[in-house]
Motif scaffolding. Structure first.
Motif, PDB file in Angstrom:
ATOM      1  N   ARG A  55       0.834  -1.207   0.000  1.00 26.66           N
ATOM      2  CA  ARG A  55       0.000   0.000   0.000  1.00 26.66           C
ATOM      3  C   ARG A  55       0.868   1.255   0.000  1.00 26.66           C
ATOM      4  O   ARG A  55       0.606   2.207  -0.718  1.00 26.66           O
ATOM      5  CB  ARG A  55      -0.919  -0.012   1.235  1.00 26.66           C
ATOM      6  N   TRP A  56       1.905   1.203   0.807  1.00 27.44           N
ATOM      7  CA  TRP A  56       2.779   2.384   0.869  1.00 27.44           C
ATOM      8  C   TRP A  56       3.420   2.612  -0.504  1.00 27.44           C
ATOM      9  O   TRP A  56       3.494   3.730  -1.008  1.00 27.44           O
ATOM     10  CB  TRP A  56       3.867   2.186   1.927  1.00 27.44           C
ATOM     11  N   THR A  57       3.873   1.540  -1.111  1.00 26.43           N
ATOM     12  CA  THR A  57       4.533   1.657  -2.406  1.00 26.43           C
ATOM     13  C   THR A  57       3.553   2.165  -3.474  1.00 26.43           C
ATOM     14  O   THR A  57       3.889   3.048  -4.253  1.00 26.43           O
ATOM     15  CB  THR A  57       5.118   0.298  -2.831  1.00 26.43           C
ATOM     16  N   LEU A  58       2.365   1.589  -3.476  1.00 27.95           N
ATOM     17  CA  LEU A  58       1.356   2.038  -4.443  1.00 27.95           C
ATOM     18  C   LEU A  58       1.127   3.541  -4.317  1.00 27.95           C
ATOM     19  O   LEU A  58       1.098   4.270  -5.302  1.00 27.95           O
ATOM     20  CB  LEU A  58       0.021   1.316  -4.197  1.00 27.95           C
ATOM     21  N   LYS A  59       0.987   3.965  -3.091  1.00 30.29           N
ATOM     22  CA  LYS A  59       0.680   5.370  -2.861  1.00 30.29           C
ATOM     23  C   LYS A  59       1.865   6.261  -3.219  1.00 30.29           C
ATOM     24  O   LYS A  59       1.710   7.302  -3.862  1.00 30.29           O
ATOM     25  CB  LYS A  59       0.286   5.579  -1.405  1.00 30.29           C
ATOM     26  N   LYS A  60       3.023   5.816  -2.820  1.00 34.40           N
ATOM     27  CA  LYS A  60       4.235   6.592  -3.100  1.00 34.40           C
ATOM     28  C   LYS A  60       4.443   6.736  -4.618  1.00 34.40           C
ATOM     29  O   LYS A  60       4.698   7.821  -5.130  1.00 34.40           O
ATOM     30  CB  LYS A  60       5.433   5.868  -2.467  1.00 34.40           C
ATOM     31  N   VAL A  61       4.324   5.618  -5.304  1.00 37.31           N
ATOM     32  CA  VAL A  61       4.579   5.653  -6.743  1.00 37.31           C
ATOM     33  C   VAL A  61       3.501   6.470  -7.447  1.00 37.31           C
ATOM     34  O   VAL A  61       3.798   7.291  -8.321  1.00 37.31           O
ATOM     35  CB  VAL A  61       4.658   4.225  -7.325  1.00 37.31           C
ATOM     36  N   LEU A  62       2.258   6.261  -7.053  1.00 32.39           N
ATOM     37  CA  LEU A  62       1.186   7.031  -7.684  1.00 32.39           C
ATOM     38  C   LEU A  62       1.396   8.524  -7.446  1.00 32.39           C
ATOM     39  O   LEU A  62       1.314   9.334  -8.369  1.00 32.39           O
ATOM     40  CB  LEU A  62      -0.182   6.603  -7.136  1.00 32.39           C
ATOM     41  N   THR A  63       1.689   8.874  -6.215  1.00 35.78           N
ATOM     42  CA  THR A  63       1.850  10.291  -5.878  1.00 35.78           C
ATOM     43  C   THR A  63       2.974  10.926  -6.694  1.00 35.78           C
ATOM     44  O   THR A  63       2.792  11.989  -7.294  1.00 35.78           O
ATOM     45  CB  THR A  63       2.156  10.448  -4.377  1.00 35.78           C
ATOM     46  N   ASP A  64       4.099  10.266  -6.737  1.00 40.57           N
ATOM     47  CA  ASP A  64       5.220  10.847  -7.474  1.00 40.57           C
ATOM     48  C   ASP A  64       4.951  10.864  -8.975  1.00 40.57           C
ATOM     49  O   ASP A  64       5.322  11.815  -9.669  1.00 40.57           O
ATOM     50  CB  ASP A  64       6.514  10.076  -7.178  1.00 40.57           C
ATOM     51  N   ALA A  65       4.310   9.821  -9.460  1.00 37.54           N
ATOM     52  CA  ALA A  65       3.987   9.796 -10.889  1.00 37.54           C
ATOM     53  C   ALA A  65       3.022  10.923 -11.226  1.00 37.54           C
ATOM     54  O   ALA A  65       3.151  11.584 -12.259  1.00 37.54           O
ATOM     55  CB  ALA A  65       3.389   8.451 -11.265  1.00 37.54           C
ATOM     56  N   LEU A  66       2.073  11.165 -10.358  1.00 35.47           N
ATOM     57  CA  LEU A  66       1.122  12.257 -10.584  1.00 35.47           C
ATOM     58  C   LEU A  66       1.857  13.591 -10.639  1.00 35.47           C
ATOM     59  O   LEU A  66       1.564  14.453 -11.455  1.00 35.47           O
ATOM     60  CB  LEU A  66       0.072  12.305  -9.466  1.00 35.47           C
ATOM     61  N   LYS A  67       2.842  13.712  -9.773  1.00 33.72           N
ATOM     62  CA  LYS A  67       3.602  14.966  -9.750  1.00 33.72           C
ATOM     63  C   LYS A  67       4.382  15.155 -11.051  1.00 33.72           C
ATOM     64  O   LYS A  67       4.426  16.253 -11.597  1.00 33.72           O
ATOM     65  CB  LYS A  67       4.564  14.964  -8.571  1.00 33.72           C
ATOM     66  N   LEU A  68       4.991  14.076 -11.506  1.00 36.67           N
ATOM     67  CA  LEU A  68       5.734  14.188 -12.765  1.00 36.67           C
ATOM     68  C   LEU A  68       4.792  14.570 -13.901  1.00 36.67           C
ATOM     69  O   LEU A  68       5.144  15.314 -14.810  1.00 36.67           O
ATOM     70  CB  LEU A  68       6.417  12.863 -13.114  1.00 36.67           C
TER      71      LEU A  68
END
Length: 888
Positions: free
Chosen positions: A670-683
């Motif tokens: 869950r942490w990874t999903l959220k982290k990756v999604l968040t950073d990808a959204l930022k990019l």
RNA sequence: GGGAUCGUAGCUCAGCUGGGAUGAGCGUUCGCCUCACACGCGAGAGGCCACGGGUUCGAGCCCCGUCGAUCCCACCA
């Protein structure tokens, strides 16, 4: 905001709502803040008459991407907006409207007309900026400016005065380009050459005192009314004896001399040129050299004036026919040839431009252009792409004085006054009270206005407060990057550059980023006359601004034209939908408050793999953005999100979440999903600001966020050494290779998806076996298997299985009952052949002495490593073939 | 007459300072409505990188020519 996301991404409504929020929160506004580094872009001001077209959409999108990127990076980002009064374009529109109303410019008079123009500006001038907002443009609207507002006006007058004092602005009678329809002069840059089919009329004039005639060719016979000489080349033997003689100009019966001038090309036509100093730029120069009189034969509307005798009042084209006819009657017309040549037309109205002599204001360019050329030459200003320098220098090297006066009313009025009493010419930035020479109080202002580009040339500093010494000017100037089309280099870019160096003593911007034209699906220019224009607002309505923006910057590089197609917008919209749904999945699988980062031991190799890929993507994308490679950056973000994150990682995570109950492992997922999604959204945010904001905010609300109310003020992701899980990422890449191989064989052999065999992974390398073992659940799920076993030997019972050989492992599938052994042998033979080929290629390189001695060491080592892998795989495949053949 | 850009999969284009074309999207073929998404998933097919030379151990990329397309600049009447 919706508690959870709808099943399908629907931009309608959402984008306006989000834009309003950004405005309400004042996120676009930038104040001087000495603790932060500024990043400034001034908008190329759209015309107030303008309607948003694809060119704007591309221009604005690129700027918004840069400004949002820099803002997230922590810069104090200012995107300075504004509009251009577009002198002639607007005046023409208003005149049209007046005509509809049954009145005219002349009827209203100057004051009445200007009143109407300002009303018009108030009513329609805001339309274009409202349209820019639809795109998501994060301009600092509080700072919106207009080229004719008070401040810009002051800047214009100040610059005019300074240049006048320096002697760089002067008034003079020179040959200028005249548009008979718009009734104004235009600059060289506004003349567009158009190839037209016409004729070359051969005419002869009688030489006085002889029985000879002198013959020449012309494309504009009507101008003969203004001829004051006939010229030949000084070394032309054919005419040497005629130099100094006089010829009789027919119809007008004027005696004009034969002069000798180098300008004449002996090779062309008969080697004789008629000289009309009043109506041809070259003839004008010849006239000056030989002190020839200058006869103006035309009125402002291109009819012949009183100097044309009986042709007075006739239109220029009518007169042409009539004069040719008359000359023919006199026996002076020798012949008419078909001839195509380039005719100058006015870029606004298409009317054939008439060169004629007028008393106009000019800017001397010879000195002012020097620092502008030097600034680009020495890299003080960088042009992207680099090749635009050639176009730039082509212009700076050949620059001529700039005619800045226009016989228009809508624009900046020239700040020059003539004393009614003594005739003294006074130039000042404000209207003088009295004449400095005689003290007379009656001063008449020059009726002309300035070229519209005169004010836009000052845009990078006039918008920041110049000539006042404002804080803004000190802090935000010079601006960082100017984004514009290459078609405007000489109109605008050059003029801003020399104005910046001259007035500010400094470059107006550090970089100019050029984009190309947006063409239609067939590669044609979008134009009104072709009716092939695609309205960006319609695209936004249907697919969303995010999809439009993404389409405009992907698969495109600086300075290159691009084709617009609905297919591509659809692809972009689908991409937005993809992220939307990935986010839905993540939201459905992350409970509230359960995403604290667990201990590192809870993370699987798959987690580390995606984090490592994310990390690399962050670094690469950031790097591309710094280099203005937005198309490449967008492509990488797209691939990361769609391929790595959605197609692989999310699928990898499912079996773990659904089929295991290890809480700490779930938490890591869950942490990874959220982290990756968040950073990808930022990019992705600079490219697709709306969807990314919507998801980011929903994610924050549902699962607790980073503490930012908006993604646009959240920090840009940073590369982190802690996330560089090279080893784990490599292992997962081997596993992916194996999964792909299994899927491939299954599809090739038509194995039903419902058939889930048990897989056995064989590898001689312990680390590889461990990696497969750790991820066996995931591997089984993605390969469509019931389970995965790992061994360091191949069990007897698998001798008839189907096998997939990869670099580090071989995967065995007991599918003998489904698959024909013969087919499997054929498949492996093909594979064997391929590997043999590879080995041969590798060997040929490695046996090449010169390759070994001259290629860099890494390349040789890489090739050796590859050779080893191929050799291993080949022996594996050969062994399989041997076993299978025995089975048969 | 100068100058620029382009010529890579059927189409539209990427291809980082030369190192096997695993390039992308669309289209296409074969399977799949698998509990985020059919605006989708999995697996394929499809390329003498316009042509001819040269430099190099090695060229889609660098150099020189040729052909084709587009654009800009230029005062040959």
């Amino acid at each position: 905001m919706a508690k959870e996301l709808d099943k399908t991404y629907r931009p309608q409504g959402m984008e306006d709502r989000i834009y309003r929020k950004w405005i309400d929160k004042n996120y676009f506004h930038a104040e001087v803040d000495r603790t932060k580094t500024p990043f400034t872009i001034v908008i190329p001001p759209p015309n107030i008459t303008g309607k948003l077209h694809m060119g704007h959409a591309l221009d604005e999108t690129m700027q918004d991407i840069l400004i949002r990127f820099k803002r997230m990076q922590g810069y104090n980002a200012l995107w300075q907006p504004g509009t251009d009064h577009a002198s002639i374009a607007t005046e023409v529109k208003i005149i049209e409207k007046l005509k509809e109303e049954g009145t005219s410019k002349e009827e209203l008079g100057r004051e009445g007309f200007l009143k109407r123009a300002w009303e018009w500006k108030k009513e329609y001038g805001g339309a274009i900026t409202e349209q820019l907002k639809k795109l998501g443009s994060s301009c600092d609207w509080e700072r919106e400016r207009f080229t004719m507002d008070e401040g810009c006006n002051r800047a214009v007058n100040e610059v005019f005065l300074r240049l006048y004092k320096k002697g760089w602005i002067y008034k003079g009678a020179k040959i200028v380009n005249w548009c008979p329809v718009c009734q104004t002069t235009i600059s060289d840059a506004e003349v567009e050459y158009e190839t037209q089919a016409s004729h070359l009329w051969h005419i002869k004039y009688p030489v006085i005192g002889t029985d000879r005639f002198i013959e020449f060719a012309t494309t504009r016979p009507e101008t003969m009314l203004g001829d004051t000489a006939v010229a030949v080349h000084p070394e032309d033997e054919r005419y040497r004896d005629l130099i100094g003689k006089k010829v009789l100009l027919p119809i007008v019966n004027r005696e004009i001399p034969v002069v000798a001038d180098d300008y004449v090309d002996m090779e062309f036509g008969t080697g004789v040129v008629k000289i009309t100093p009043g109506h041809d730029p070259n003839d004008f120069l010849v006239g000056k050299r030989h002190n020839l009189p200058l006869v103006n034969i035309m009125n402002d509307d291109a009819t012949i004036n009183e100097n044309g005798g009986k042709y007075a009042g006739m239109d220029r084209m009518e007169a042409r026919k009539a004069i040719v006819k008359e000359l023919d009657g006199m026996g002076l017309l020798v012949k008419i040839e078909d001839y195509t040549h380039d005719v100058g037309t006015h870029d606004r109205c298409g009317t054939t431009v008439e060169p004629l002599v007028k008393d106009q204001w000019f800017v001397r360019m010879d000195e002012m252009i020097k620092p502008a050329a030097e600034g680009v030459r020495n890299g003080d200003i960088r042009l992207v792409p680099d090749r635009m320098k050639k176009t730039y220098f082509n212009w700076t090297d050949n620059i001529r004085d700039w005619c800045i006066s226009r016989q228009l009313w809508w624009g900046h009025r020239i700040p020059a006054y003539t004393c009614d009493d003594c005739g003294e010419l006074v130039v000042d930035s404000v209207r003088p009270e009295k004449c400095p020479r005689c003290g007379g109080v009656h001063l008449t202002q020059d009726p002309d206005s300035l070229d519209t580009w005169f004010s836009s040339a000052l845009w990078p500093f006039s918008t920041l407060g110049w000539p006042e010494k404002t804080e803004e000017l000190d802090y935000f100037y010079p601006t960082d990057v100017l984004v514009t089309g290459y078609d405007i280099i000489f109109f605008w870019v050059i003029r801003m550059i020399f104005s910046g160096y001259e007035q500010m003593g400094e470059r107006p911007f550090k970089t100019v980023l050029f984009h190309g034209l947006v063409r239609d699906e067939l590669g044609r220019k979008m134009s009104k006359s072709l009716g092939n224009g695609i309205d960006p607002l319609e695209i936004i309505e249907k697919y969303g601004a995010d999809a439009l923006r993404f389409t405009l910057v992907t698969g495109n590089s600086p300075g290159n034209d691009m084709r617009f197609s609905y297919d591509r917008v659809e692809a972009s919209r689908n991409f937005a939908n993809k992220i939307w749904n990935a986010s839905r999945f993540i939201l459905m699988n992350i409970g509230e408050g359960k995403t604290e980062k667990p201990d590192m031991s809870a993370f699987t190799d798959a987690d580390k793999w995606i984090l490592c890929k994310l990390n690399d993507t962050v670094r690469e994308v950031t790097d591309n953005m710094e280099k203005y490679e937005m198309g490449i950056a967008a492509g990488k973000i797209h691939d990361f999100i769609w391929d790595f994150f959605c197609d692989w990682y999310i699928e990898m995570v499912k079996p773990r979440l659904y089929n295991t109950d290890d809480e700490s492992s779930h938490q890591a997922a869950r942490w990874t999903l959220k982290k990756v999604l968040t950073d990808a959204l930022k990019l992705l945010h600079p490219f697709m600001p709306f969807v990314t904001e919507e998801i980011y905010c929903t994610l924050s609300e549902e699962t607790g966020g980073e503490g930012y109310d908006s993604i646009m003020i959240a920090p840009w992701p940073a590369y982190s050494d802690e996330l560089a899980f090279r080893k784990e990422a490599g292992d997962i890449d081997y596993i992916r290779e194996a999964i792909r191989g299994v899927r491939n064989v299954r599809a090739q052999m038509n194995v039903a998806p419902s058939k889930k065999p048990e897989l056995t992974v064989f590898s001689e390398e312990e680390e590889v076996r461990e990696a497969f073992l750790k991820e066996s659940l995931m591997t089984a799920a993605l390969a469509g298997a019931s389970a995965v076993k790992v061994t360091d030997f191949v069990p007897e019972e698998l001798s008839d299985a189907v096998s997939v050989v990869t670099k580090h492992a071989a995967v065995y599938m007991p599918l003998a009952e489904l698959v024909d052994i013969g087919e499997e042998i054929a498949r492996l033979e093909k594979e064997e052949g391929r590997l043999k080929g590879e080995l041969k290629r590798s060997d040929s390189m490695l046996h090449n002495e010169k390759f070994l001695s001259r290629a860099p060491k890494e390349k040789v080592e890489e090739e050796q490593r590859k050779r080893g892998e191929y050799e291993k795989m080949l022996s594996e495949v050969s062994e399989r073939l041997r076993v299978l053949r025995k089975e048969m």
